[in-house]
Design a protein around this motif. Structure first.
Motif, PDB file in Angstrom:
ATOM      1  N   ASP A 278       2.056 -19.353 -61.040  1.00  0.00           N
ATOM      2  CA  ASP A 278       1.271 -20.101 -59.667  1.00  0.00           C
ATOM      3  C   ASP A 278      -0.026 -18.745 -59.644  1.00  0.00           C
ATOM      4  O   ASP A 278      -0.419 -18.391 -58.296  1.00  0.00           O
ATOM      5  CB  ASP A 278       2.301 -19.277 -58.342  1.00  0.00           C
ATOM      6  CG  ASP A 278       2.032 -17.903 -57.859  1.00  0.00           C
ATOM      7  OD1 ASP A 278       2.407 -17.112 -58.930  1.00  0.00           O
ATOM      8  OD2 ASP A 278       3.011 -17.797 -57.534  1.00  0.00           O
TER       9      ASP A 278
ATOM     10  N   ALA B 136      12.364  -5.356 -60.526  1.00  0.00           N
ATOM     11  CA  ALA B 136      11.238  -4.476 -61.067  1.00  0.00           C
ATOM     12  C   ALA B 136      11.336  -3.671 -60.601  1.00  0.00           C
ATOM     13  O   ALA B 136      10.319  -2.599 -61.369  1.00  0.00           O
ATOM     14  CB  ALA B 136      10.218  -5.996 -61.106  1.00  0.00           C
TER      15      ALA B 136
ATOM     16  N   PHE C  11       2.193   4.825 -60.317  1.00  0.00           N
ATOM     17  CA  PHE C  11       3.301   4.653 -61.170  1.00  0.00           C
ATOM     18  C   PHE C  11       3.208   6.251 -61.722  1.00  0.00           C
ATOM     19  O   PHE C  11       2.823   6.633 -62.439  1.00  0.00           O
ATOM     20  CB  PHE C  11       3.153   3.615 -62.127  1.00  0.00           C
ATOM     21  CG  PHE C  11       3.235   2.304 -61.658  1.00  0.00           C
ATOM     22  CD1 PHE C  11       4.394   1.683 -61.948  1.00  0.00           C
ATOM     23  CD2 PHE C  11       1.988   0.969 -62.188  1.00  0.00           C
ATOM     24  CE1 PHE C  11       4.554   0.794 -61.871  1.00  0.00           C
ATOM     25  CE2 PHE C  11       1.908   0.334 -61.000  1.00  0.00           C
ATOM     26  CZ  PHE C  11       3.597  -0.463 -61.417  1.00  0.00           C
TER      27      PHE C  11
ATOM     28  N   GLY D 241      -4.183  -3.297 -64.854  1.00  0.00           N
ATOM     29  CA  GLY D 241      -2.960  -4.137 -64.954  1.00  0.00           C
ATOM     30  C   GLY D 241      -2.117  -4.376 -64.126  1.00  0.00           C
ATOM     31  O   GLY D 241      -1.979  -5.401 -63.768  1.00  0.00           O
TER      32      GLY D 241
ATOM     33  N   ASN E  17      -4.747   5.710 -62.138  1.00  0.00           N
ATOM     34  CA  ASN E  17      -2.954   6.461 -62.982  1.00  0.00           C
ATOM     35  C   ASN E  17      -2.553   6.186 -64.243  1.00  0.00           C
ATOM     36  O   ASN E  17      -2.255   6.755 -65.039  1.00  0.00           O
ATOM     37  CB  ASN E  17      -2.044   6.611 -61.768  1.00  0.00           C
ATOM     38  CG  ASN E  17      -1.533   8.253 -61.259  1.00  0.00           C
ATOM     39  OD1 ASN E  17      -1.822   9.032 -62.013  1.00  0.00           O
ATOM     40  ND2 ASN E  17      -0.239   7.727 -61.862  1.00  0.00           N
TER      41      ASN E  17
ATOM     42  N   LEU F 189      -2.845 -14.146 -55.460  1.00  0.00           N
ATOM     43  CA  LEU F 189      -3.776 -15.357 -55.198  1.00  0.00           C
ATOM     44  C   LEU F 189      -4.708 -14.521 -54.153  1.00  0.00           C
ATOM     45  O   LEU F 189      -5.186 -14.593 -53.205  1.00  0.00           O
ATOM     46  CB  LEU F 189      -3.334 -16.077 -55.538  1.00  0.00           C
ATOM     47  CG  LEU F 189      -2.730 -16.949 -54.167  1.00  0.00           C
ATOM     48  CD1 LEU F 189      -2.789 -17.167 -53.150  1.00  0.00           C
ATOM     49  CD2 LEU F 189      -2.082 -17.740 -55.134  1.00  0.00           C
TER      50      LEU F 189
ATOM     51  N   GLY G 285      -4.984  -6.098 -51.555  1.00  0.00           N
ATOM     52  CA  GLY G 285      -3.791  -6.522 -52.637  1.00  0.00           C
ATOM     53  C   GLY G 285      -2.492  -5.932 -51.881  1.00  0.00           C
ATOM     54  O   GLY G 285      -2.276  -5.520 -50.248  1.00  0.00           O
TER      55      GLY G 285
ATOM     56  N   GLY H 109      -5.566  -3.017 -60.963  1.00  0.00           N
ATOM     57  CA  GLY H 109      -4.034  -4.051 -60.980  1.00  0.00           C
ATOM     58  C   GLY H 109      -4.686  -5.224 -60.849  1.00  0.00           C
ATOM     59  O   GLY H 109      -6.083  -5.003 -60.888  1.00  0.00           O
TER      60      GLY H 109
ATOM     61  N   ILE I 243     -10.118   2.016 -56.318  1.00  0.00           N
ATOM     62  CA  ILE I 243      -8.553   2.550 -56.671  1.00  0.00           C
ATOM     63  C   ILE I 243      -7.662   1.303 -57.179  1.00  0.00           C
ATOM     64  O   ILE I 243      -6.942   1.056 -55.893  1.00  0.00           O
ATOM     65  CB  ILE I 243      -8.583   3.554 -55.412  1.00  0.00           C
ATOM     66  CG1 ILE I 243      -9.527   4.529 -54.783  1.00  0.00           C
ATOM     67  CG2 ILE I 243      -6.975   4.677 -56.026  1.00  0.00           C
ATOM     68  CD1 ILE I 243      -8.824   4.999 -53.904  1.00  0.00           C
TER      69      ILE I 243
HETATM   70  C1  LIG Z   1       8.718  -9.619 -61.951  1.00  0.00           C
HETATM   71  C2  LIG Z   1       7.330  -8.926 -60.821  1.00  0.00           C
HETATM   72  C3  LIG Z   1       6.834 -10.379 -61.024  1.00  0.00           C
HETATM   73  C4  LIG Z   1       5.822 -11.362 -60.041  1.00  0.00           C
HETATM   74  N1  LIG Z   1       5.388 -12.690 -59.846  1.00  0.00           N
HETATM   75  C5  LIG Z   1       4.395 -12.960 -59.967  1.00  0.00           C
HETATM   76  C6  LIG Z   1       4.071 -14.132 -59.509  1.00  0.00           C
HETATM   77  O1  LIG Z   1       4.725 -15.623 -59.798  1.00  0.00           O
HETATM   78  N2  LIG Z   1       2.283 -14.231 -58.609  1.00  0.00           N
HETATM   79  C7  LIG Z   1       2.379 -13.187 -58.189  1.00  0.00           C
HETATM   80  O2  LIG Z   1       1.729 -13.621 -57.997  1.00  0.00           O
HETATM   81  N3  LIG Z   1       2.867 -12.254 -57.345  1.00  0.00           N
HETATM   82  C8  LIG Z   1       3.802 -11.578 -58.879  1.00  0.00           C
HETATM   83  N4  LIG Z   1       4.131 -10.685 -58.274  1.00  0.00           N
HETATM   84  C9  LIG Z   1       3.294  -9.377 -57.294  1.00  0.00           C
HETATM   85  C10 LIG Z   1       2.308  -9.096 -58.252  1.00  0.00           C
HETATM   86  O3  LIG Z   1       2.513  -8.451 -59.154  1.00  0.00           O
HETATM   87  C11 LIG Z   1       1.343  -8.072 -57.449  1.00  0.00           C
HETATM   88  O4  LIG Z   1       1.142  -8.992 -56.097  1.00  0.00           O
HETATM   89  C12 LIG Z   1       0.119  -7.870 -57.649  1.00  0.00           C
HETATM   90  O5  LIG Z   1       0.316  -6.271 -59.497  1.00  0.00           O
HETATM   91  C13 LIG Z   1      -0.600  -6.844 -56.984  1.00  0.00           C
HETATM   92  O6  LIG Z   1      -1.605  -6.765 -57.434  1.00  0.00           O
HETATM   93  P1  LIG Z   1      -2.788  -5.097 -56.862  1.00  0.00           P
HETATM   94  O7  LIG Z   1      -3.530  -4.995 -57.783  1.00  0.00           O
HETATM   95  O8  LIG Z   1      -2.800  -4.884 -55.586  1.00  0.00           O
HETATM   96  O9  LIG Z   1      -1.330  -3.559 -57.001  1.00  0.00           O
HETATM   97  P2  LIG Z   1      -0.657  -3.633 -58.112  1.00  0.00           P
HETATM   98  O10 LIG Z   1      -0.944  -4.280 -59.702  1.00  0.00           O
HETATM   99  O11 LIG Z   1       0.167  -2.298 -58.245  1.00  0.00           O
HETATM  100  O12 LIG Z   1      -1.819  -2.525 -59.109  1.00  0.00           O
HETATM  101  C14 LIG Z   1      -2.117  -1.018 -58.089  1.00  0.00           C
HETATM  102  C15 LIG Z   1      -2.739   0.262 -59.338  1.00  0.00           C
HETATM  103  O13 LIG Z   1      -3.268   1.280 -58.236  1.00  0.00           O
HETATM  104  C16 LIG Z   1      -3.329   2.267 -59.474  1.00  0.00           C
HETATM  105  N5  LIG Z   1      -3.205   3.392 -58.341  1.00  0.00           N
HETATM  106  C17 LIG Z   1      -2.538   3.514 -57.062  1.00  0.00           C
HETATM  107  N6  LIG Z   1      -2.674   4.743 -56.284  1.00  0.00           N
HETATM  108  C18 LIG Z   1      -3.520   5.508 -56.807  1.00  0.00           C
HETATM  109  C19 LIG Z   1      -3.931   6.532 -57.026  1.00  0.00           C
HETATM  110  N7  LIG Z   1      -4.274   7.368 -55.758  1.00  0.00           N
HETATM  111  N8  LIG Z   1      -4.706   6.988 -57.922  1.00  0.00           N
HETATM  112  C20 LIG Z   1      -5.577   5.907 -58.698  1.00  0.00           C
HETATM  113  N9  LIG Z   1      -4.580   4.728 -59.329  1.00  0.00           N
HETATM  114  C21 LIG Z   1      -3.351   4.076 -58.430  1.00  0.00           C
HETATM  115  C22 LIG Z   1      -1.329   1.365 -59.767  1.00  0.00           C
HETATM  116  O14 LIG Z   1      -1.305   3.451 -61.010  1.00  0.00           O
HETATM  117  C23 LIG Z   1      -1.196   0.500 -60.233  1.00  0.00           C
HETATM  118  O15 LIG Z   1      -1.796   0.952 -61.815  1.00  0.00           O
HETATM  119  C24 LIG Z   1       5.428 -10.209 -59.209  1.00  0.00           C
HETATM  120  C25 LIG Z   1       5.296  -8.503 -59.244  1.00  0.00           C
HETATM  121  C26 LIG Z   1       6.652  -7.834 -59.686  1.00  0.00           C
HETATM  122  C27 LIG Z   1       7.685  -6.720 -60.170  1.00  0.00           C
END
Ligand SMILES: Cc1cc2nc3c(=O)[nH]c(=O)nc-3n(C[C@H](O)[C@H](O)[C@H](O)COP(=O)(O)OP(=O)(O)OC[C@H]3O[C@@H](n4cnc5c(N)ncnc54)[C@H](O)[C@@H]3O)c2cc1C
Ligand code: FES
Lengths: 106, 338
Positions: free
Chosen positions: B53, A45, B120, B39, B34, B296, B283, B12, B9
């Motif tokens: 999962d 991705a 992003f 999401g 951003n 999770l 995360g 997600g 910040i």
């Molecule tokens: C194709 C694919 C399939 C997946 N399938 C699974 C699955 O089946 N099961 C599972 O558990 N996980 C899965 N994952 C992994 C999962 O999506 C990630 O672990 C999860 O999204 C992490 O969440 P997060 O909130 O830490 O970060 P993210 O989802 O990456 O979100 C971070 C956010 O922070 C924002 N951001 C960053 N820096 C700044 C800044 N300075 N100012 C403002 N905004 C900022 C970004 O724009 C983003 O929107 C998959 C990932 C991919 C790519």
């Protein structure tokens, strides 16, 4: 184990024994070989795990799955021998594979 | 100036659930992202793909997971600041002063970084000279399409954005669509339409070509493209548009004095605080021995980080451990009427 050779942009060469079942991407990341970002962790991705495959290996690799070519459209300077290293699973058949890592991933 | 207990910040899945955990223990928070929607990766990279999962949820798509998380935090009326990137953090006595790219300011007691792999941002052309024209005659997104009227536009890319804009702009502009291969990732109907327009001479399609160089004084005047086999074509062009999706950039997070290792922020696993007091990371962006980049794990990390924030937000109070099933206070915060 299979031997995978990574050529980095700054002309360094790393030959690593990578465990079968891991991906070519993981082989690089786990051994601190620079230049493969793998931002999505192998989810096909992000296209930041692009490598250029040595020509003679192109036909020997498993064919691209649906979506890999679409993702390569997004990659940094894609070429005809580009592959996503997270989609290349290491097996005996890949023993000796050589790939080059682009100067940047994005 | 927005004053709240905690700034999250990243919207997600991890950031969203952390907002819930803060709400349950009675802390207020606001979220900056951003992107133009909440999401994170789930909504940007795989909205329609199923996830199998998430504990107790046998199957849901990235979009469904996001919507459920938003539903779950609804009682707390969390304020979102979308399309804003957090740029600067500054410590002021016991609190933090935070500033975004759009100039939004916050005064908070603690910060939770749930930034994934970074914010992003549009993926750019590998060609160096492109930077010079960015924002005046070279764009990665379109804000005002009226500027393209009666001009020559060269669009690069093979996904839906490239195809949709090529089709739309071909009504009022001279459009060249350039893509690196014969196949496209965009919708079949759009591909069909583009081919028709090309046959009718209403648009010029060049496949197996990529950008070679752009030339011009202040604005772009000339574009050169290169075929797989080496052939170079050049044409006049007033604007260049590139649609190569988004890439995640750690960006400003690197400048906040945090311990960074391979694009991740080191934390302790007791409360997910970083080496800087009052800044937590959860995360995908956090790292510790045994870290799994799974949603999770992010939920667990968010629950602990929220509790870690408590002592900064309410230094004179003690946090009591409670269950939502039986805690009156938690249920009141959730707006549950009995
Ligand atoms: C194709 C694919 C399939 C997946 N399938 C699974 C699955 O089946 N099961 C599972 O558990 N996980 C899965 N994952 C992994 C999962 O999506 C990630 O672990 C999860 O999204 C992490 O969440 P997060 O909130 O830490 O970060 P993210 O989802 O990456 O979100 C971070 C956010 O922070 C924002 N951001 C960053 N820096 C700044 C800044 N300075 N100012 C403002 N905004 C900022 C970004 O724009 C983003 O929107 C998959 C990932 C991919 C790519
Ligand atoms: S790691 Fe993201 S596509 Fe390979």
């Amino acid at each position: 184990m299979a031997k995978i050779t990574y050529h980095t942009h700054d002309n360094k060469t790393y030959t690593i024994d990578v465990q079968k079942g891991l991906t070519v991407m993981e082989g690089a990341v786990q051994n601190d070989i620079p230049g493969i970002d793998a931002d999505c962790g192998g989810g096909m991705a992000c296209a930041t795990c692009q490598v250029y495959v040595k020509e003679e290996w192109l036909d020997k690799l498993p064919a691209k799955e649906d979506g890999e070519e679409d993702m390569l459209d997004m990659a940094f300077e894609p070429k005809n021998n580009s592959r996503l290293s997270c989609q290349l699973i290491v097996s005996d058949e890949l023993d000796g594979l050589e790939v080059s890592i682009p100067s940047k991933q994005g | 100036m927005n004053k709240t207990d905690v700034l999250i910040i990243g919207a997600g899945p991890t950031g969203l659930f952390c907002a819930h955990q803060l709400g349950i223990i009675g802390l207020s928070c606001e979220i900056v992202d951003n992107l133009d929607k909440a999401g994170g990766q789930c909504i940007e990279l795989y909205p329609d793909k199923p996830i199998y999962d998430i504990p107790a949820v046998p199957e849901c798509t990235g979009e469904e997971l996001t919507n459920n998380l938003l539903q779950q935090i609804k009682p707390f009326n969390v304020k979102f600041h979308l399309n804003e990137r957090v740029e600067h953090l500054k410590k002021t006595e016991s609190r933090w002063h935070v500033k975004t790219s759009g100039g939004v300011e916050f005064d908070v007691a603690a910060i939770v970084i749930a930034g994934g792999v970074g914010s992003f941002e549009p993926r750019k052309f590998p060609v160096k000279e492109c930077e010079k024209f960015e924002g005046n005659s070279l764009f990665y997104s379109i804000k005002d399409k009226s500027i393209f009227k009666d001009k020559t536009i060269s669009i690069f890319g093979g996904g839906d954005s490239a195809l949709d804009w090529a089709i739309e702009l071909s009504n009022t502009s001279k459009v060249n669509l350039i893509h690196r291969r014969d196949g496209f990732s965009g919708a079949d109907s759009s591909v069909q339409k583009v081919k028709e327009l090309n046959d009718q001479g209403k648009l010029n399609l060049y496949t197996k070509f990529q950008l070679d160089s752009v030339m011009g004084d202040k604005n772009i005047e000339l574009v050169k493209i290169k075929h797989d086999e080496g052939e170079i074509k050049e044409f006049k062009s007033d604007y260049v548009l590139g649609f190569f999706g988004l890439i995640m950039q750690l960006g400003p997070i690197l400048d906040w004095g945090l311990n960074i290792d391979k694009k991740t922020v080191q934390v302790n696993t007791e409360n997910f605080e970083t080496n800087v007091q009052g800044i937590f990371a959860i995360g995908d962006i956090c790292s510790y021995p045994g870290k799994l980049k799974l949603i999770l794990s992010g939920f667990h990390e968010g629950a602990l980080a929220a509790r870690g924030c408590f002592k900064y937000a309410k230094p004179d109070e003690k946090l009591r451990f409670e269950f939502t099933t039986t805690s009156k206070a938690a249920q009141e915060r959730l707006g549950i009427k009995k």
